[in-house]
Design a protein around this motif. Structure first.
Motif, PDB file in Angstrom:
ATOM      1  N   GLN A 203      11.960  17.242  51.063  1.00 17.84           N
ATOM      2  CA  GLN A 203      10.928  17.449  50.041  1.00 17.84           C
ATOM      3  C   GLN A 203      11.545  17.890  48.712  1.00 17.84           C
ATOM      4  N   GLU A 204      12.522  18.804  48.775  1.00 14.69           N
ATOM      5  CA  GLU A 204      13.152  19.292  47.541  1.00 14.69           C
ATOM      6  C   GLU A 204      14.004  18.213  46.886  1.00 14.69           C
ATOM      7  N   VAL A 205      14.674  17.397  47.681  1.00 12.58           N
ATOM      8  CA  VAL A 205      15.497  16.309  47.138  1.00 12.58           C
ATOM      9  C   VAL A 205      14.624  15.322  46.364  1.00 12.58           C
ATOM     10  N   LYS A 206      13.442  15.026  46.882  1.00  8.22           N
ATOM     11  CA  LYS A 206      12.538  14.099  46.197  1.00  8.22           C
ATOM     12  C   LYS A 206      12.147  14.623  44.825  1.00  8.22           C
ATOM     13  N   LEU A 274      22.626  19.427  41.313  1.00  3.14           N
ATOM     14  CA  LEU A 274      21.212  19.378  41.683  1.00  3.14           C
ATOM     15  C   LEU A 274      21.035  19.374  43.193  1.00  3.14           C
ATOM     16  N   LEU A 275      21.952  18.753  43.913  1.00  4.46           N
ATOM     17  CA  LEU A 275      21.908  18.770  45.373  1.00  4.46           C
ATOM     18  C   LEU A 275      22.104  20.189  45.898  1.00  4.46           C
ATOM     19  N   MET A 276      23.056  20.916  45.313  1.00  3.08           N
ATOM     20  CA  MET A 276      23.279  22.294  45.720  1.00  3.08           C
ATOM     21  C   MET A 276      22.018  23.133  45.490  1.00  3.08           C
ATOM     22  N   VAL A 277      21.360  22.915  44.350  1.00  2.00           N
ATOM     23  CA  VAL A 277      20.112  23.626  44.052  1.00  2.00           C
ATOM     24  C   VAL A 277      19.037  23.254  45.070  1.00  2.00           C
ATOM     25  N   ALA A 278      18.959  21.967  45.427  1.00  2.00           N
ATOM     26  CA  ALA A 278      17.966  21.508  46.406  1.00  2.00           C
ATOM     27  C   ALA A 278      18.186  22.158  47.767  1.00  2.00           C
ATOM     28  N   LEU A 279      19.441  22.316  48.176  1.00  2.00           N
ATOM     29  CA  LEU A 279      19.750  22.980  49.443  1.00  2.00           C
ATOM     30  C   LEU A 279      19.218  24.411  49.446  1.00  2.00           C
ATOM     31  N   LYS A 280      19.480  25.139  48.360  1.00  2.00           N
ATOM     32  CA  LYS A 280      19.032  26.534  48.278  1.00  2.00           C
ATOM     33  C   LYS A 280      17.499  26.614  48.199  1.00  2.00           C
ATOM     34  N   GLN A 311      13.533  23.350  33.641  1.00  2.00           N
ATOM     35  CA  GLN A 311      12.093  23.571  33.815  1.00  2.00           C
ATOM     36  C   GLN A 311      11.652  23.299  35.251  1.00  2.00           C
ATOM     37  N   ARG A 312      12.186  22.249  35.864  1.00  2.00           N
ATOM     38  CA  ARG A 312      11.830  21.958  37.259  1.00  2.00           C
ATOM     39  C   ARG A 312      12.243  23.100  38.176  1.00  2.00           C
ATOM     40  N   LEU A 313      13.437  23.634  37.950  1.00  2.00           N
ATOM     41  CA  LEU A 313      13.934  24.721  38.792  1.00  2.00           C
ATOM     42  C   LEU A 313      13.086  25.969  38.619  1.00  2.00           C
TER      43      LEU A 313
END
Length: 366
Positions: A203-206, A274-280, A311-313
């Motif tokens: 869901q976060e990756v999307k 961004l992948l690292m952020v998605a994991l967290k 902004q997304r984060l």
């Protein structure tokens, strides 16, 4: 567990810092070397018992100071840790001394997001395994004790190889039995939690990488179809030659796959961030679904992420109900983001180790 008040003494260039009436978002701004990241480091030490910069307390405790102190107050609890340069520590919850850092960590689930680093993706299995085990610690109540038993048994088994040149299978059998018992438990717990985590990760990756198809895989660290007990017997002679235990959950790993190969090889540096952020974020989302609040340390948000990603984060962290402490060199753009997103925040200027609260004024639109 939101922090309402934070007190820091003798951490790097921070002599005495008192931050009160903390909001959902706390912004620390100032020039490089002012002490912004040291505030995040102090919160990390309080929650986890260790710094994200160094393994040696004497390196973050002020020179000539006998100890450092970090204290925080929430709506329900008062928690504090006193760190000594010798490595010893004193931990208290509501005035009572507690024996282990784990008791404090349970109260304060904490994630450190540093967009400058992609270590989790690029630097071997250990940081990825630690990422999974952080989630395990907070969602699987029995995990920590099983992990402790397994780790201690592994240490004892490995010490046999160091003290005896070639210990016999009979000598190792008691350790093999225990290692297999705890190892199988650990593996099954990880599989169950990992299956849940996958859903949140996708869901976060999307949201953050909508143009990519990414998949998270878990490898056990041993051949599960054989079983750990039998594998330890089969690998006896090789372990004697290596003088350590090669197979087991201590070698588990997470693999991130794209349609064309490993993420390590296929993604750009920006995509990896961004992948690292998605994991967290996926882990924070999973805790949020279990009604657990997370404190997030977000270091240097404007340095590596573009405006849209920032902004997304911030929007996602706000949606997940996290309390966020973030650092930046560009306070104006962060202030604008938070104002546009209608997020309550508090600004602190950090200069030469002095942290001062700034009045909350609306940003000036050009």
């Amino acid at each position: 567990m939101y922090l309402e008040r934070l007190h820091i003494e003798k951490i790097r260039n921070l002599e005495t810092v008192v931050m009160k009436n903390l909001q959902p978002f706390t912004v620390l701004y100032g020039v490089n070397g002012s002490g912004k990241t040291s505030v995040l480091e102090a919160i990390h030490i309080l929650a986890t018992g260790r710094s994200f910069r160094t393994h040696m307390p004497k390196h973050y405790i002020q020179h000539h100071a006998p100890h450092a102190i970090i204290f925080a107050q929430t709506h329900a609890d008062k928690v504090g840790v006193q760190k000594f340069s010798s490595g010893e520590q004193l931990i208290k919850i509501n005035g009572d001394r507690v024996a282990t850092q784990g008791q404090l960590a349970q109260l304060l689930p904490l994630q450190h997001i540093d967009p400058l680093t992609t270590d989790i993706i690029d630097h071997g299995s250990k940081p990825r395994r630690e990422l999974l085990d952080w989630l395990m610690f907070h969602v699987e109540p029995s995990f920590y004790q099983v992990w402790l038993h397994y780790t201690r048994t592994l240490k004892q088994r490995n010490s046999m190889f160091k003290h005896y040149k070639k210990p016999s299978l009979e000598d190792l059998q008691p350790w093999n039995n225990l290692l297999a018992e705890y190892g199988e438990q650990l593996h099954l717990q990880r599989v169950a939690v990992f299956m849940q985590w996958q859903v949140f990760f996708e869901q976060e990756v999307k949201k953050l990488l909508p143009d990519l198809v990414l998949h998270l895989d878990y490898t056990a660290g041993f051949q599960t179809e054989i079983g750990l007990a039998l594998l330890l017997e089969q690998q006896h002679h090789k372990d004697c030659e290596r003088r350590y235990t090669e197979h087991g959950p201590h070698r588990a790993d997470l693999k991130i796959k794209t349609e064309h190969g490993d993420a390590t090889d296929m993604l750009s540096r920006g995509q990896k961030k961004l992948l690292m952020v998605a994991l967290k974020l996926s882990q924070i989302a999973m805790l949020h679904a279990s009604n657990k609040e997370t404190v997030v340390l977000l270091d240097d948000i404007t340095a590596e992420l573009d405006c849209a990603a920032q902004q997304r984060l911030l929007t996602r962290l706000h949606t997940l109900g996290s309390q966020v402490f973030l650092t930046t060199l560009d306070d104006a753009i962060v202030k604008q983001h938070l104002h546009d997103l209608c997020i309550s925040y508090q600004m602190f200027n950090v200069h030469a180790g002095v942290v001062q609260m700034q009045p909350s004024t609306p940003p000036e639109h050009e």
